[in-house]
Write a protein that holds these residues in place. Structure first.
Motif, PDB file in Angstrom:
ATOM      1  N   ILE A 280       4.120  -1.189   3.447  1.00  0.00           N
ATOM      2  CA  ILE A 280       3.675   0.187   3.224  1.00  0.00           C
ATOM      3  C   ILE A 280       4.849   1.011   2.711  1.00  0.00           C
ATOM      4  N   ASN A 281       4.599   1.742   1.656  1.00  0.00           N
ATOM      5  CA  ASN A 281       5.551   2.748   1.185  1.00  0.00           C
ATOM      6  C   ASN A 281       5.004   4.120   1.576  1.00  0.00           C
ATOM      7  N   ALA A 282       5.666   4.757   2.438  1.00  0.00           N
ATOM      8  CA  ALA A 282       6.868   4.382   3.164  1.00  0.00           C
ATOM      9  C   ALA A 282       6.799   5.107   4.503  1.00  0.00           C
ATOM     10  N   TRP A 283       7.741   4.772   5.384  1.00  0.00           N
ATOM     11  CA  TRP A 283       7.786   5.500   6.644  1.00  0.00           C
ATOM     12  C   TRP A 283       8.175   6.959   6.423  1.00  0.00           C
ATOM     13  N   ASN A 284       9.126   7.203   5.510  1.00  0.00           N
ATOM     14  CA  ASN A 284       9.690   8.565   5.453  1.00  0.00           C
ATOM     15  C   ASN A 284      10.239   8.955   4.082  1.00  0.00           C
ATOM     16  N   GLU A 285       9.550   8.581   3.009  1.00  0.00           N
ATOM     17  CA  GLU A 285       9.982   9.042   1.678  1.00  0.00           C
ATOM     18  C   GLU A 285       9.424  10.445   1.436  1.00  0.00           C
ATOM     19  N   TRP A 286       9.959  11.412   2.174  1.00  0.00           N
ATOM     20  CA  TRP A 286       9.451  12.781   2.126  1.00  0.00           C
ATOM     21  C   TRP A 286       9.593  13.402   0.738  1.00  0.00           C
TER      22      TRP A 286
ATOM     23  N   GLU B 130       9.596  11.916  -2.067  1.00  0.00           N
ATOM     24  CA  GLU B 130       8.752  11.241  -3.038  1.00  0.00           C
ATOM     25  C   GLU B 130       7.277  11.289  -2.613  1.00  0.00           C
ATOM     26  N   GLY B 131       6.993  12.066  -1.576  1.00  0.00           N
ATOM     27  CA  GLY B 131       5.611  12.292  -1.176  1.00  0.00           C
ATOM     28  C   GLY B 131       4.905  11.095  -0.604  1.00  0.00           C
ATOM     29  N   SER B 132       5.661  10.163  -0.012  1.00  0.00           N
ATOM     30  CA  SER B 132       5.054   8.949   0.529  1.00  0.00           C
ATOM     31  C   SER B 132       5.642   8.685   1.910  1.00  0.00           C
ATOM     32  N   TYR B 133       4.931   9.150   2.946  1.00  0.00           N
ATOM     33  CA  TYR B 133       5.489   9.063   4.294  1.00  0.00           C
ATOM     34  C   TYR B 133       4.374   8.921   5.314  1.00  0.00           C
ATOM     35  N   LEU B 134       4.666   8.138   6.357  1.00  0.00           N
ATOM     36  CA  LEU B 134       3.755   7.976   7.483  1.00  0.00           C
ATOM     37  C   LEU B 134       4.079   8.930   8.624  1.00  0.00           C
ATOM     38  N   GLU B 135       5.311   9.392   8.685  1.00  0.00           N
ATOM     39  CA  GLU B 135       5.682  10.328   9.742  1.00  0.00           C
ATOM     40  C   GLU B 135       4.757  11.542   9.710  1.00  0.00           C
ATOM     41  N   PRO B 136       4.438  12.105  10.877  1.00  0.00           N
ATOM     42  CA  PRO B 136       3.466  13.200  10.920  1.00  0.00           C
ATOM     43  C   PRO B 136       3.980  14.481  10.283  1.00  0.00           C
TER      44      PRO B 136
ATOM     45  N   VAL C 237       0.860  -1.175   0.000  1.00  0.00           N
ATOM     46  CA  VAL C 237       0.000   0.000   0.000  1.00  0.00           C
ATOM     47  C   VAL C 237       0.900   1.228   0.000  1.00  0.00           C
ATOM     48  N   THR C 238       0.633   2.149  -0.922  1.00  0.00           N
ATOM     49  CA  THR C 238       1.443   3.359  -1.062  1.00  0.00           C
ATOM     50  C   THR C 238       0.661   4.552  -0.544  1.00  0.00           C
ATOM     51  N   MET C 239       1.302   5.334   0.320  1.00  0.00           N
ATOM     52  CA  MET C 239       0.616   6.466   0.953  1.00  0.00           C
ATOM     53  C   MET C 239       0.405   7.624  -0.016  1.00  0.00           C
ATOM     54  N   GLY C 240       1.337   7.841  -0.941  1.00  0.00           N
ATOM     55  CA  GLY C 240       1.227   8.958  -1.866  1.00  0.00           C
ATOM     56  C   GLY C 240       2.377   8.959  -2.860  1.00  0.00           C
ATOM     57  N   TRP C 241       2.425   9.981  -3.692  1.00  0.00           N
ATOM     58  CA  TRP C 241       3.557  10.107  -4.620  1.00  0.00           C
ATOM     59  C   TRP C 241       3.697  11.549  -5.074  1.00  0.00           C
ATOM     60  N   ASP C 242       4.875  12.114  -4.849  1.00  0.00           N
ATOM     61  CA  ASP C 242       5.206  13.455  -5.330  1.00  0.00           C
ATOM     62  C   ASP C 242       6.720  13.599  -5.280  1.00  0.00           C
ATOM     63  N   SER C 243       7.366  13.338  -6.422  1.00  0.00           N
ATOM     64  CA  SER C 243       8.828  13.409  -6.475  1.00  0.00           C
ATOM     65  C   SER C 243       9.335  14.782  -6.889  1.00  0.00           C
ATOM     66  N   SER C 244       8.459  15.785  -6.930  1.00  0.00           N
ATOM     67  CA  SER C 244       8.879  17.124  -7.369  1.00  0.00           C
ATOM     68  C   SER C 244       9.953  17.764  -6.487  1.00  0.00           C
ATOM     69  N   PRO C 245      10.052  17.459  -5.179  1.00  0.00           N
ATOM     70  CA  PRO C 245      11.152  18.045  -4.405  1.00  0.00           C
ATOM     71  C   PRO C 245      12.539  17.629  -4.909  1.00  0.00           C
ATOM     72  N   ARG C 246      12.606  16.556  -5.699  1.00  0.00           N
ATOM     73  CA  ARG C 246      13.893  16.122  -6.251  1.00  0.00           C
ATOM     74  C   ARG C 246      14.197  16.777  -7.601  1.00  0.00           C
TER      75      ARG C 246
ATOM     76  N   TYR D  79      10.554  14.363 -12.811  1.00  0.00           N
ATOM     77  CA  TYR D  79       9.606  15.305 -13.430  1.00  0.00           C
ATOM     78  C   TYR D  79       8.414  14.497 -13.940  1.00  0.00           C
ATOM     79  N   MET D  80       7.440  14.292 -13.100  1.00  0.00           N
ATOM     80  CA  MET D  80       6.356  13.373 -13.426  1.00  0.00           C
ATOM     81  C   MET D  80       5.104  13.738 -12.632  1.00  0.00           C
ATOM     82  N   PRO D  81       3.970  13.136 -12.954  1.00  0.00           N
ATOM     83  CA  PRO D  81       2.748  13.450 -12.213  1.00  0.00           C
ATOM     84  C   PRO D  81       2.849  13.083 -10.738  1.00  0.00           C
ATOM     85  N   VAL D  82       2.032  13.757  -9.951  1.00  0.00           N
ATOM     86  CA  VAL D  82       1.926  13.454  -8.529  1.00  0.00           C
ATOM     87  C   VAL D  82       0.561  12.819  -8.283  1.00  0.00           C
ATOM     88  N   LEU D  83       0.443  12.101  -7.183  1.00  0.00           N
ATOM     89  CA  LEU D  83      -0.860  11.572  -6.761  1.00  0.00           C
ATOM     90  C   LEU D  83      -1.596  12.655  -5.986  1.00  0.00           C
ATOM     91  N   ALA D  84      -2.807  12.929  -6.403  1.00  0.00           N
ATOM     92  CA  ALA D  84      -3.603  13.979  -5.781  1.00  0.00           C
ATOM     93  C   ALA D  84      -4.659  13.380  -4.868  1.00  0.00           C
TER      94      ALA D  84
END
Length: 385
Positions: free
Chosen positions: A348-354, A356-362, A290-299, A313-318
């Motif tokens: 789960i993807n992921a605990w802290n892929e900040w 890439e926009g996929s993180y469980l950390e608050p 299960v993937t929490m989200g996706w946004d690799s634009s910070p990279r 440089y790709m779409p993000v999950l909205a």
């Protein structure tokens, strides 16, 4: 009458350890650099884009045992059984190991949850941040020789496998390999790779540690530059002697068709079918993701135009709200409960892929809501706490 299943579903979160100073990063980016720099520098790239992401706990050093102890408590309290650390070892040795070795292993409460390794043996590209122009420079090659492979195995055995919190699956020490084609390329052939993995198993037995559980990450969509899709997967996995397969992230299976935003709900529906498809496709047990989200634009270079050019440089999950994420978790739980394969594991993807926009950390927008979603699904008896 069929006997009810009693083995509990285990939940494992992938952990990306690039949030502490590392000598390679100091060489490539400057002394003290961590990926928090990209998190802090992120900006909205299109109207309505939710950037920057702001961590509720601040930009902490994960190699500090006290910092890691808070992560362990939060994960365990919300139903996460294990961290799967993205683990790096190149021809000239380790990278990004301090979060695990100085943070987790020295945290006073590391007995509360398990940990394991996913050897992230992809090429490390110069994409932190990435320019629009390609190809990217390879800073470290994911393919390693037999000598480097055995040095990595010795380090795993010596440093991690004796620890009482190391995660065992079906009794075996869980080690996952991210990119099979990179492993084969470095070791020279399928046969040489099979021999190397057999030697790894023998080394573990000789250390008095029993068996390995070797897991292979599988995916069908090329994402990072240099990744190669595995073909005739069942035959290869059988020849190499793997025990299970798993997914790392939804984006490995589903292209994001709409730019700049693809609805999370649309990909969530596709992911439900993917669990069915991959379980039927592979002879080995498959562990859904299960993937929490996706946004690799910070990279990406923030001053460059944000066009649909390919990762990052790709779409993000909205609209990947905590509620949408919770539904995805419920989908995965229901799927695992109706299958008869063991062991029962959801990643789960992921605990802290900040970045890439996929993180469980608050974060400051949703607080602990994503972790609460995990608790609601996998620890419902604690939902009123």
């Amino acid at each position: 009458m069929e006997k009810a299943r009693t083995d509990r579903i285990q939940v494992a979160a992938y952990y990306f350890p690039n949030y502490h100073p590392d000598p390679r990063n100091a060489k490539w980016h400057g002394e003290g650099w961590t990926e928090w720099e990209l998190v802090r520098m992120a900006t909205p790239r299109f109207p309505g884009h939710a950037q920057p992401k702001v961590p509720l706990w601040g930009c902490e050093d994960e190699a500090d045992p006290a910092v890691m102890a808070r992560k362990i408590d939060a994960a365990s309290d919300h139903g996460i059984d294990a961290f799967i650390f993205d683990w790096y070892w190149y021809e000239d040795g380790p990278y990004l190991r301090r979060a695990l070795e100085e943070g987790f292993l020295k945290a006073a409460n590391n007995g509360r949850m398990k940990f394991s390794l996913m050897w992230a043996n992809h090429d490390w590209q110069d994409i932190h941040p990435a320019t629009r122009s390609r190809p990217y420079k390879t800073l470290a090659s994911g393919a390693v020789s037999r000598t480097a492979f055995l040095a990595a195995c010795e380090h795993m055995i010596r440093t991690y496998f004796h620890h009482p919190s190391y995660w065992r699956v079906d009794g075996g020490l869980y080690v996952s390999i991210y990119e099979l084609m990179s492993l084969v390329a470095g070791l020279g052939s399928i046969e040489a790779t099979r021999e190397a993995l057999e030697q790894f198993r023998s080394m573990v037995r000789e250390a008095g540690l029993g068996e390995l559980h070797l897991n292979a990450v599988v995916w069908g969509v090329q994402l990072l530059p240099g990744e190669k899709k595995v073909t005739n997967a069942n035959e290869m996995l059988d020849l190499l002697g793997f025990d299970s397969v798993a997914s790392y992230v939804w984006i490995h299976h589903h292209r994001l068709e709409r730019f700049p935003e693809t609805p999370y709900s649309a990909v969530r529906e596709k992911a439900k079918q993917t669990m069915e498809t991959l379980t039927g496709q592979y002879r080995l047990p498959y562990f859904p993701n299960v993937t929490m989200g996706w946004d690799s634009s910070p990279r990406t270079i923030q001053s460059d135009r944000f066009d649909n050019l390919g990762y990052p440089y790709m779409p993000v999950l909205a609209d990947n709200t905590p509620e949408q994420f919770e539904q995805a978790l419920r989908d995965a739980k229901a799927f695992v409960e109706k299958t008869d394969r063991s062991p029962r594991i959801v990643s789960i993807n992921a605990w802290n892929e900040w970045t890439e926009g996929s993180y469980l950390e608050p974060d400051t927008l949703h607080g602990m809501a994503y972790l609460e979603a995990v608790r609601n699904v996998f620890l419902p008896e604690r939902g009123d706490q």
